[in-house]
Design an enzyme around this catalytic site. Structure first.
Site, mmCIF file in Angstrom:
data_model
loop_
_atom_site.group_PDB
_atom_site.id
_atom_site.type_symbol
_atom_site.label_atom_id
_atom_site.label_comp_id
_atom_site.label_asym_id
_atom_site.label_seq_id
_atom_site.Cartn_x
_atom_site.Cartn_y
_atom_site.Cartn_z
ATOM 1 N N GLN A 95 -10.552 1.280 3.248
ATOM 2 C CA GLN A 95 -9.788 1.584 5.017
ATOM 3 C C GLN A 95 -10.146 0.712 5.390
ATOM 4 O OE1 GLN A 95 -8.669 4.978 4.845
ATOM 5 N NE2 GLN A 95 -8.091 4.218 7.163
ATOM 6 N N LYS A 152 -8.177 12.200 3.362
ATOM 7 C CA LYS A 152 -7.806 11.479 2.161
ATOM 8 C C LYS A 152 -8.203 12.662 0.470
ATOM 9 C CE LYS A 152 -6.002 6.850 4.066
ATOM 10 N NZ LYS A 152 -6.059 5.796 4.813
ATOM 11 N N ASP A 173 -2.606 1.597 -2.249
ATOM 12 C CA ASP A 173 -2.540 1.864 -0.948
ATOM 13 C C ASP A 173 -1.189 0.617 -1.257
ATOM 14 O OD1 ASP A 173 -3.145 2.101 1.821
ATOM 15 O OD2 ASP A 173 -4.457 0.969 1.654
#
Lengths: 237, 237
Positions: B51, B7, B74
């Site tokens: 994450q 990423k 996200d």
């Protein structure tokens, strides 16, 4: 007005004080939001119900979101929907919450069962599907664009009709032994299920009126008591 | 760490500055929440990705909810889930968002199609089902407690496998001409669909790796640019 009167009468009977805030038809979204925010901040108010649908010139979602989540006893905010969807503590939308109480009362085991929800409204279809999914049912959402509703209903162990179309679910499509919940209400005391034919095949079925409707108000009152208990420090969630 | 590296590399390539905040394994929920709140308030940060999955001692939902909705690139907050569910502006969960972009790119008409989602996670299964429903698909959620997965998959015009079980969806159950999206990733570069048999029947199918995965990062970057544009006053939603 009939619904509001019924809710106020049930509140009075249960010992819950209710306050009716009537706004003129010309009320704007901004004014409605302001009213709801002010009630959200009012320590004398423990639960807020916005009687809906509101007029077409109002942004209903903006109005719902102006209700503080801890006072959202009707379970209409996105936060309440998230809680229902993710199995977190929070207030259920009242009709879906009432349906789950009915299923529990009659000890309907949902795990692995195929539940078909006809309708996908933000207040009824979507949340009841999420509550059924949280209870390990396999859940299918059908709606006006569904091409073969009959075939899908024929596979359902549990049918929840919540779309507002009279007798949309035909009795002949109900699987023998299925559980049928009719959350529809159409003029003339007609539900979304053809009751007379469906009852001959269903194991359990709710009538209209007198089935889901009274549960909706019961859940509203129960959640109002819960909200007050939490806000007054008398109970945890 | 591999995902995070990928990423960051993709961010660098796209001209997006990324900041890696590494926390020790002993971090508590409260400390993680505090870190995320502080990033939420930091005007130099336009998007936040936690994450996940996080360690079992962490309340992941509490952590997600500490991310400001306008920086939730996200798409993990309940607010973002509500927006996806109710068709409101907001950030999609990245993998579901990537799946919808793939379907659009290949001009898959979803209205009235039966979409079967295998999996019901908060980040993948649940939101992709809601996005498909918003596009007028008839949506069925299957999961570990579903009793006859094969029979349900056989009825599907679109299958989204998102459960993390190698080759759970068998090629022989794919309806000829169906569209198959494999969002699973299992050790050994194996998806949730038996690709070799499914590809002989599917009209369109995504490989693993190289199908949904790259789309997830692409959506993350696109949504980060959107978030920055909005926060910097360069664009409306």
């Amino acid at each position: 007005m009939t619904y509001v009167r019924m809710k106020r009468a049930r509140c009075a009977k249960a010992g819950i004080e209710s306050r009716l805030v009537s706004l003129p038809a010309t009320t704007t979204t901004a004014e409605l939001v302001e009213t709801l925010q002010s009630l959200s901040q009012d320590a004398g108010v423990h639960g807020i119900l916005l009687q809906h649908p509101v007029g077409p010139h109002i942004d209903e979602r903006a109005a719902f979101e102006a209700i503080a989540p801890e006072k959202d006893v009707d379970g209409v905010t996105m936060s309440s929907f998230g809680a229902m969807s993710f199995g977190l503590p929070g207030f259920a939308s009242c009709t879906p919450g009432g349906i789950m109480r009915l299923l529990d009362e009659y000890e309907v085991d949902l795990a692995g069962q195929h539940a078909v929800v006809v309708g996908r409204s933000a207040i009824l279809g979507k949340p009841v599907g999420m509550l059924l999914l949280a209870r390990d049912a396999t859940v299918t959402y059908c709606h006006s664009r569904t091409t073969d509703l009959a075939a899908i209903v024929q596979e359902a162990d549990v049918v929840v009709a919540a779309v507002g179309r009279p007798r949309l679910v035909r009795g002949e499509d109900v699987k023998p032994g299925a559980v049928v919940i009719d959350a529809g209400y159409n003029p003339g005391n007609v539900g979304d299920v053809d009751f007379d034919t469906a009852r001959t095949r269903a194991r359990l079925i709710t009538p209209v009126p007198g089935g889901v409707g009274p549960m909706t108000i019961a859940v509203l009152l129960a959640q109002t008591v819960d909200a007050a208990s939490i806000q007054l420090g008398l109970a945890g969630r």
